[in-house]
Scaffold this motif. Structure first.
Motif, mmCIF file in Angstrom:
data_model
loop_
_atom_site.group_PDB
_atom_site.id
_atom_site.type_symbol
_atom_site.label_atom_id
_atom_site.label_comp_id
_atom_site.label_asym_id
_atom_site.label_seq_id
_atom_site.Cartn_x
_atom_site.Cartn_y
_atom_site.Cartn_z
ATOM 1 N N HIS B 367 0.827 -1.210 0.000
ATOM 2 C CA HIS B 367 0.000 0.000 0.000
ATOM 3 C C HIS B 367 0.862 1.261 0.000
ATOM 4 O O HIS B 367 0.341 2.365 -0.006
ATOM 5 C CB HIS B 367 -0.985 0.004 1.157
ATOM 6 C CG HIS B 367 -0.342 -0.182 2.497
ATOM 7 N ND1 HIS B 367 0.587 0.695 2.995
ATOM 8 C CD2 HIS B 367 -0.490 -1.144 3.433
ATOM 9 C CE1 HIS B 367 0.972 0.273 4.183
ATOM 10 N NE2 HIS B 367 0.353 -0.832 4.469
ATOM 11 N N HIS B 368 2.193 1.093 0.039
ATOM 12 C CA HIS B 368 3.118 2.221 -0.098
ATOM 13 C C HIS B 368 2.890 3.293 0.972
ATOM 14 O O HIS B 368 3.103 4.484 0.721
ATOM 15 C CB HIS B 368 3.031 2.832 -1.510
ATOM 16 C CG HIS B 368 2.947 1.798 -2.584
ATOM 17 N ND1 HIS B 368 3.995 0.973 -2.882
ATOM 18 C CD2 HIS B 368 1.912 1.416 -3.380
ATOM 19 C CE1 HIS B 368 3.626 0.130 -3.833
ATOM 20 N NE2 HIS B 368 2.363 0.369 -4.138
ATOM 21 N N CYS B 369 2.432 2.849 2.149
ATOM 22 C CA CYS B 369 2.134 3.799 3.244
ATOM 23 C C CYS B 369 1.133 4.857 2.797
ATOM 24 O O CYS B 369 1.212 6.015 3.195
ATOM 25 C CB CYS B 369 3.405 4.451 3.776
ATOM 26 S SG CYS B 369 4.539 3.291 4.514
ATOM 27 N N THR B 370 0.209 4.448 1.927
ATOM 28 C CA THR B 370 -0.856 5.358 1.482
ATOM 29 C C THR B 370 -2.173 4.595 1.498
ATOM 30 O O THR B 370 -2.848 4.482 0.468
ATOM 31 C CB THR B 370 -0.589 5.885 0.057
ATOM 32 O OG1 THR B 370 -0.430 4.747 -0.824
ATOM 33 C CG2 THR B 370 0.637 6.746 -0.038
ATOM 34 N N GLN B 371 -2.557 4.060 2.647
ATOM 35 C CA GLN B 371 -3.772 3.244 2.707
ATOM 36 C C GLN B 371 -5.026 4.018 2.268
ATOM 37 O O GLN B 371 -5.840 3.478 1.517
ATOM 38 C CB GLN B 371 -3.953 2.645 4.107
ATOM 39 C CG GLN B 371 -3.007 1.477 4.339
ATOM 40 C CD GLN B 371 -3.171 0.835 5.712
ATOM 41 O OE1 GLN B 371 -3.979 1.258 6.527
ATOM 42 N NE2 GLN B 371 -2.381 -0.197 5.953
ATOM 43 N N PRO B 372 -5.192 5.285 2.702
ATOM 44 C CA PRO B 372 -6.397 5.993 2.233
ATOM 45 C C PRO B 372 -6.439 6.134 0.703
ATOM 46 O O PRO B 372 -7.516 6.117 0.103
ATOM 47 C CB PRO B 372 -6.289 7.367 2.906
ATOM 48 C CG PRO B 372 -5.453 7.122 4.125
ATOM 49 C CD PRO B 372 -4.464 6.078 3.703
ATOM 50 N N LEU B 373 -5.278 6.241 0.082
ATOM 51 C CA LEU B 373 -5.227 6.365 -1.380
ATOM 52 C C LEU B 373 -5.605 5.035 -2.044
ATOM 53 O O LEU B 373 -6.309 5.021 -3.059
ATOM 54 C CB LEU B 373 -3.819 6.798 -1.802
ATOM 55 C CG LEU B 373 -3.639 7.147 -3.274
ATOM 56 C CD1 LEU B 373 -4.465 8.366 -3.645
ATOM 57 C CD2 LEU B 373 -2.167 7.411 -3.582
ATOM 58 N N MET B 374 -5.145 3.927 -1.447
ATOM 59 C CA MET B 374 -5.518 2.609 -1.976
ATOM 60 C C MET B 374 -7.040 2.436 -1.883
ATOM 61 O O MET B 374 -7.677 1.953 -2.815
ATOM 62 C CB MET B 374 -4.809 1.488 -1.189
ATOM 63 C CG MET B 374 -3.283 1.511 -1.275
ATOM 64 S SD MET B 374 -2.594 1.163 -2.918
ATOM 65 C CE MET B 374 -1.962 2.765 -3.388
ATOM 66 N N ASP B 375 -7.610 2.872 -0.745
ATOM 67 C CA ASP B 375 -9.073 2.814 -0.587
ATOM 68 C C ASP B 375 -9.754 3.645 -1.673
ATOM 69 O O ASP B 375 -10.770 3.249 -2.242
ATOM 70 C CB ASP B 375 -9.491 3.347 0.797
ATOM 71 C CG ASP B 375 -9.064 2.409 1.915
ATOM 72 O OD1 ASP B 375 -8.746 1.240 1.621
ATOM 73 O OD2 ASP B 375 -9.033 2.857 3.079
ATOM 74 N N ARG B 376 -9.187 4.803 -1.959
ATOM 75 C CA ARG B 376 -9.747 5.700 -2.976
ATOM 76 C C ARG B 376 -9.843 4.998 -4.330
ATOM 77 O O ARG B 376 -10.793 5.171 -5.082
ATOM 78 C CB ARG B 376 -8.879 6.963 -3.074
ATOM 79 C CG ARG B 376 -8.995 7.778 -4.370
ATOM 80 C CD ARG B 376 -10.384 8.413 -4.510
ATOM 81 N NE ARG B 376 -10.554 9.169 -5.743
ATOM 82 C CZ ARG B 376 -10.835 8.640 -6.936
ATOM 83 N NH1 ARG B 376 -10.952 7.322 -7.091
ATOM 84 N NH2 ARG B 376 -11.007 9.416 -7.989
ATOM 85 N N PHE B 377 -8.816 4.184 -4.636
ATOM 86 C CA PHE B 377 -8.803 3.495 -5.925
ATOM 87 C C PHE B 377 -9.397 2.087 -5.845
ATOM 88 O O PHE B 377 -9.384 1.344 -6.830
ATOM 89 C CB PHE B 377 -7.375 3.456 -6.499
ATOM 90 C CG PHE B 377 -6.965 4.771 -7.111
ATOM 91 C CD1 PHE B 377 -7.321 5.085 -8.418
ATOM 92 C CD2 PHE B 377 -6.281 5.716 -6.367
ATOM 93 C CE1 PHE B 377 -6.978 6.309 -8.983
ATOM 94 C CE2 PHE B 377 -5.935 6.947 -6.922
ATOM 95 C CZ PHE B 377 -6.287 7.240 -8.224
ATOM 96 N N GLY B 378 -9.883 1.729 -4.655
ATOM 97 C CA GLY B 378 -10.557 0.443 -4.500
ATOM 98 C C GLY B 378 -9.658 -0.763 -4.664
ATOM 99 O O GLY B 378 -10.074 -1.806 -5.151
ATOM 100 N N VAL B 379 -8.396 -0.618 -4.293
ATOM 101 C CA VAL B 379 -7.472 -1.751 -4.367
ATOM 102 C C VAL B 379 -6.810 -1.919 -3.003
ATOM 103 O O VAL B 379 -6.609 -0.932 -2.284
ATOM 104 C CB VAL B 379 -6.375 -1.536 -5.449
ATOM 105 C CG1 VAL B 379 -6.988 -1.556 -6.842
ATOM 106 C CG2 VAL B 379 -5.603 -0.234 -5.234
#
Lengths: 154, 411
Positions: B367-379
């Motif tokens: 998740h590259h220390c960007t969990q909210p961003l992963m959630d944003r892209f649904g992955v």
């Protein structure tokens, strides 16, 4: 160069593609959620444990659902197959043997074990970052048997 | 050695500066495509660190003996190199920290202590956890509110939303210059001008930007800028916080201890001037000297030449990867660096990472220390190949072949 174990053997790829017992078990008596927040692997393990005619507890059904990598899904799928018909005690033994296998502490070719086909995961200790993928469903199993609803291998 | 700011990079020559590029991984020639995690270190950096540790080891700012004075001079010479590299007005505005994370935490604690309940901080949906969590902790401590600028499907900031989020209560905009997960280059000058028009200062997380795009703090007119040495070809465990003097002067010290004081009695302690006020304890002297050598190296190659070479890799990689069926790129901003975040149909990024590793190819999966961003892209995660100027098109070819092999295995 150290000899490498092929992690992605056909059996694992097959279980990833067609996971067995991949469903929510509505009639479950035990269940637990397993989650690795760091990699996103997330699954639920369900057990239906009932008394056999001789009065002993037996795992009649085992199932799982969720999402994860191939290692995680194949491990969960093969686990559910291994559990059916076993007593909760045997399931706990399998859990601890599988943990030893993942840590490289159990050599399945020279030491006694009841892991059967699960020994396919024996090389995974060479990939420390992936051990937790293979372990997740098993920790959820252990949680279900211990009435612990959520587990994490992180 | 001549600076090559406009001419094409002699990449084969440059690769000789990085001995690790001639090694093998899992029995295959190493293809290092994990530069967003950390950049490789040229020989000159390692030699500078080694020279200090073997022949010049000493503490700084204290001793009166030869070695200490030499170490202090080298240490302060590096500070001047950093100042010049980002064009700060004065050396006193360059604070050495333990890294980008430490720099943001310093600002969140020190500048944050001047804020009060009801104040607001604006960040974005593409921030690294290190530019989220320190602000959440500040909000928790002091009753502030965190506002988040959304990201569109290409992975670009919604600037209209940013404009709407800035209000009378906003006390800081803390935003990433280049996204580590998407590669997006944010319009930082525009964001800074917008915030300043509301008298709101801006902190730029330049961790991912510093080795790839020129950063001039005066032209940008930025208030705080943080980055890590190890993403600029220098040692780990070290970072830089640039702060505008007016702000740094108003801010209380963060860590207390040696070096940051003028005088100490049990009745009262007075603090040192900038930059020492924010540099308690013995610093990472060897690291700072290494960072100085890293900046020399980047200046020698030329940041413009680096950016041009990486742009070429970006376009080549974009074309090659887009031809792979079943590959979905996460992060398709119009302005981006040579970072390729992607997912493959029905194959988990961790499986991709392990299988590419078996081919000697180092990428990052997660998740590259960007969990909210992963959630944003649904992955849950992405696979990420991140390139630096020493990478080659033939390494991109190797990546493509390896991805196709992964797909065949999972078919």
């Amino acid at each position: 160069m150290t000899s490498q174990v092929d992690l992605y053997q056909q059996v694992i790829l097959d279980h990833n593609k067609k996971p067995r017992n991949f469903k929510k078990l509505e009639s479950h008596t035990h269940a637990a959620e397993g989650f690795n927040p760091l990699c996103g692997d997330h699954l639920w393990v369900y057990l239906q444990i009932a008394k056999s005619p001789d009065g002993a507890d037996v795992i009649h059904e085992a199932a799982f659902e969720g999402s994860g990598c191939a290692i995680c899904k194949a491990s969960a799928s093969m686990m559910t197959m291994a559990l059916k018909g076993q007593s909760p005690g045997t399931a706990k033994t399998l859990f601890s043997e599988f943990q030893s296998l993942l840590k490289g502490e159990l050599n399945p070719d020279t030491e006694a074990h009841s892991l059967g086909k699960l020994k396919i995961f024996s090389g995974i200790w060479q990939y420390p970052a992936r051990v937790k993928c293979a372990a997740l469903a098993w920790h959820a199993l252990n949680g279900a048997l211990s009435n612990q609803q959520t587990v994490s291998t992180e | 050695m001549t600076a090559a700011s406009t001419q094409k990079l002699a990449v084969e020559e440059i690769r000789k500066d990085f001995p690790i590029l001639s090694t093998t991984a899992r029995g295959r020639p190493l293809v290092y495509l994990d530069n967003a995690a950390t950049t490789l270190k040229p020989k000159s950096v390692v030699e500078a660190v080694q020279r200090h540790l073997l022949l010049g080891a000493s503490n700084v700012h204290r001793g009166v003996h030869y070695l200490s004075e030499k170490a202090t001079a080298d240490f302060e010479a590096s500070r001047e190199k950093v100042r010049s590299f980002i064009n700060a007005r004065e050396k006193a505005e360059i604070i050495f920290t333990a890294g980008t994370t430490a720099g943001i935490n310093l600002v969140a604690h020190s500048y944050g202590s001047l804020l009060k309940a009801g104040d607001e901080i604006i960040i974005s949906a593409m921030e690294h956890h290190s530019n989220i969590v320190p602000w959440q902790m500040l909000c928790e401590r002091q009753g502030l509110t965190l506002r988040v600028v959304p990201v569109n499907d290409r992975g670009e900031l919604d600037l209209t939303a940013l404009e709407q989020l800035i209000n009378q209560k906003t006390r800081l905009v803390a935003i990433v210059a280049v996204s580590n997960a998407l590669g997006t280059i944010n319009p930082i000058k525009h964001i800074i001008d917008l915030a300043h028009s509301h008298d709101v200062p801006v902190l730029l997380d330049a961790a991912q930007a510093v080795a790839h795009i020129p950063l001039d703090v005066q032209t940008l007119d930025v208030d705080f800028l943080v980055f890590s040495s190890h993403k600029l070809f220098g040692p780990t465990g070290l970072g830089v916080l640039y702060g505008r003097r007016e702000l740094l002067d108003r801010m209380p010290p963060f860590l207390g201890g040696g070096d940051m004081i003028r005088s100490v009695t049990f009745a009262k302690t007075t603090y040192a001037e900038l930059p020492a006020k924010f540099e308690a304890g013995t610093p990472h002297i060897a690291g700072v000297i290494g960072l100085g050598a890293a900046i020399d190296y980047v200046n020698h190659v030329g940041l413009a030449a680096i950016a041009a070479a990486e742009d070429e890799l970006l376009h080549y990689g974009k074309r090659c990867l887009s031809e792979i069926p079943g590959l979905r790129m996460i992060g398709t901003a119009e302005h981006k660096t040579s970072i390729f975040g992607f997912v493959l149909d029905d194959i988990h990024p961790h499986d991709i990472g392990t299988l590419l590793d078996q081919e000697g190819i180092a990428i990052r999966a997660g998740h590259h220390c960007t969990q909210p961003l992963m959630d944003r892209f649904g992955v849950p995660a992405t696979a990420r190949a991140s390139l630096a100027f020493y990478n080659t098109k033939s390494e991109i070819d190797s990546l493509v072949q390896a991805i196709l092999k992964v797909q065949r295995l999972f078919a």
